[in-house]
Design an enzyme around this catalytic site. Structure first.
Site, PDB file in Angstrom:
ATOM      1  N   LYS A   1       0.830  -1.204   0.000  1.00  0.00           N
ATOM      2  CA  LYS A   1       0.000   0.000   0.000  1.00  0.00           C
ATOM      3  C   LYS A   1       0.876   1.271   0.000  1.00  0.00           C
ATOM      4  CE  LYS A   1      -3.774  -2.463   2.395  1.00  0.00           C
ATOM      5  NZ  LYS A   1      -4.678  -2.486   3.582  1.00  0.00           N
TER       6      LYS A   1
ATOM      7  N   TYR B   1     -12.415  -2.819  -2.765  1.00  0.00           N
ATOM      8  CA  TYR B   1     -12.979  -2.873  -1.411  1.00  0.00           C
ATOM      9  C   TYR B   1     -14.508  -2.850  -1.436  1.00  0.00           C
ATOM     10  CZ  TYR B   1      -8.401  -2.258   0.840  1.00  0.00           C
ATOM     11  OH  TYR B   1      -7.115  -2.421   1.312  1.00  0.00           O
TER      12      TYR B   1
ATOM     13  N   GLU C   1      -9.900 -10.486  -7.288  1.00  0.00           N
ATOM     14  CA  GLU C   1      -8.938  -9.384  -7.168  1.00  0.00           C
ATOM     15  C   GLU C   1      -7.859  -9.438  -8.251  1.00  0.00           C
ATOM     16  OE1 GLU C   1      -9.343  -9.175  -2.269  1.00  0.00           O
ATOM     17  OE2 GLU C   1      -7.484  -9.858  -3.183  1.00  0.00           O
TER      18      GLU C   1
ATOM     19  N   HIS D   1      -1.895  -5.487   1.495  1.00  0.00           N
ATOM     20  CA  HIS D   1      -3.121  -6.250   1.294  1.00  0.00           C
ATOM     21  C   HIS D   1      -2.724  -7.658   0.904  1.00  0.00           C
ATOM     22  CE1 HIS D   1      -7.028  -7.523  -0.233  1.00  0.00           C
ATOM     23  NE2 HIS D   1      -6.361  -8.035  -1.255  1.00  0.00           N
TER      24      HIS D   1
ATOM     25  N   ASN E   1      -2.104  -0.629   7.449  1.00  0.00           N
ATOM     26  CA  ASN E   1      -1.439  -1.914   7.689  1.00  0.00           C
ATOM     27  C   ASN E   1      -0.536  -2.398   6.549  1.00  0.00           C
ATOM     28  OD1 ASN E   1      -3.494  -2.594   5.971  1.00  0.00           O
ATOM     29  ND2 ASN E   1      -4.610  -3.880   7.411  1.00  0.00           N
TER      30      ASN E   1
HETATM   31  P1  DAT Z   1      -7.832  -7.598   5.436  1.00  0.00           P
HETATM   32  O1  DAT Z   1      -7.055  -6.502   4.741  1.00  0.00           O
HETATM   33  O2  DAT Z   1      -7.054  -8.181   6.585  1.00  0.00           O
HETATM   34  O3  DAT Z   1      -8.346  -8.669   4.485  1.00  0.00           O
HETATM   35  P2  DAT Z   1     -10.489  -6.429   5.442  1.00  0.00           P
HETATM   36  O4  DAT Z   1     -10.637  -6.951   4.052  1.00  0.00           O
HETATM   37  O5  DAT Z   1     -11.568  -6.734   6.425  1.00  0.00           O
HETATM   38  O6  DAT Z   1      -9.113  -6.915   6.096  1.00  0.00           O
HETATM   39  O7  DAT Z   1     -10.345  -4.847   5.414  1.00  0.00           O
HETATM   40  C1  DAT Z   1      -9.626  -4.186   4.394  1.00  0.00           C
HETATM   41  C2  DAT Z   1      -8.821  -3.031   4.995  1.00  0.00           C
HETATM   42  O8  DAT Z   1      -9.691  -2.090   5.613  1.00  0.00           O
HETATM   43  C3  DAT Z   1      -7.870  -3.456   6.091  1.00  0.00           C
HETATM   44  O9  DAT Z   1      -6.648  -3.960   5.577  1.00  0.00           O
HETATM   45  C4  DAT Z   1      -7.703  -2.191   6.883  1.00  0.00           C
HETATM   46  C5  DAT Z   1      -9.096  -1.563   6.812  1.00  0.00           C
HETATM   47  N1  DAT Z   1      -9.941  -1.942   7.944  1.00  0.00           N
HETATM   48  C6  DAT Z   1     -10.624  -3.107   8.086  1.00  0.00           C
HETATM   49  N2  DAT Z   1     -11.332  -3.151   9.225  1.00  0.00           N
HETATM   50  C7  DAT Z   1     -11.112  -1.964   9.827  1.00  0.00           C
HETATM   51  C8  DAT Z   1     -11.557  -1.364  11.060  1.00  0.00           C
HETATM   52  N3  DAT Z   1     -12.409  -2.012  11.880  1.00  0.00           N
HETATM   53  N4  DAT Z   1     -11.112  -0.130  11.369  1.00  0.00           N
HETATM   54  C9  DAT Z   1     -10.283   0.524  10.550  1.00  0.00           C
HETATM   55  N5  DAT Z   1      -9.808   0.041   9.373  1.00  0.00           N
HETATM   56  C10 DAT Z   1     -10.215  -1.185   9.016  1.00  0.00           C
HETATM   57 MG    MG Z   2      -9.716  -8.508   2.929  1.00  0.00          MG
END
Ligand code: DAT
Ligand code: MG
Length: 168
Positions: free
Chosen positions: A11, A51, A137, A126, A123
């Site tokens: 990212k 997303y 994706e 991805h 974080n």
């Molecule tokens: P991942 O990236 O572990 O697959 P995800 O698909 O649920 O997780 O979410 C995509 C991104 O969105 C994630 O990398 C960071 C952000 N995110 C997810 N849940 C969040 C939350 N509760 N608060 C803040 N940012 C969040």
């Molecule tokens: Mg995810």
């Protein structure tokens, strides 16, 4: 064990902090094969599609600004496809938990991630979550000709006066 492909995105914070080398070194521990890689600028349309499952979350506006680079003044991301046995699980493990505060400290997200004051999980990378998401994706981020092997079925399509191979 299943042969899988998975999408990794470094990212904008990863590029801005010059972490690309460290991240690829960590991912090399999985002993997978890189079958595609590119650096691209993410626009709003790509962000919304990537997303799509989170568009109703309260943090979505910040998440969208994050992945498009608006948050970091850095609109580059590096997208890669890794392939090999249990690729999805192996990469998710090295990536660490979604919340960098809860992630294993030696994982990529644990080592390099942080939580912004606004609450967004910054974080660093991805990683696809399952086989279905990985396919969706990879087809969104890459064209068949970007990948060194025919990962998913393709078809030839004619546009005006040229022919192009696209995902079926
Ligand atoms: P991942 O990236 O572990 O697959 P995800 O698909 O649920 O997780 O979410 C995509 C991104 O969105 C994630 O990398 C960071 C952000 N995110 C997810 N849940 C969040 C939350 N509760 N608060 C803040 N940012 C969040
Ligand atoms: Mg995810």
């Amino acid at each position: 064990m299943a042969n899988e492909a998975t999408l990794v995105i470094v990212k904008p914070d990863g590029l801005k902090k010059s972490l690309t080398g460290n991240i690829l070194t960590r991912l090399a521990e999985a002993k997978l094969k890189i079958i595609a890689a590119k650096v691209i600028a993410v626009d709003r349309k790509l962000a919304d599609k990537h997303y799509q499952h989170l568009k109703n979350e309260p943090f979505y506006p910040e998440l969208s600004q994050y992945i498009t680079g608006e948050l970091h003044g850095e609109n580059r991301v590096m997208a890669l496809v890794y392939s090999g046995e249990e690729a999805i699980t192996k990469v998710r493990k090295i990536a660490g938990a979604t919340n960098p505060e809860e992630a294993d400290p030696v994982s990529i997200r644990g080592a390099y991630g942080r939580i912004l004051t606004v609450g967004l999980f910054e974080n660093v990378i991805h990683a696809s979550s399952d086989v279905g998401e990985a396919e969706r994706e990879i087809k969104l981020w890459f064209e068949p000709s970007d990948i060194v092997c025919e990962l998913y079925p393709c078809q030839k399509k004619t546009f005006d006066n040229f022919e192009k191979t696209v995902w079926k």
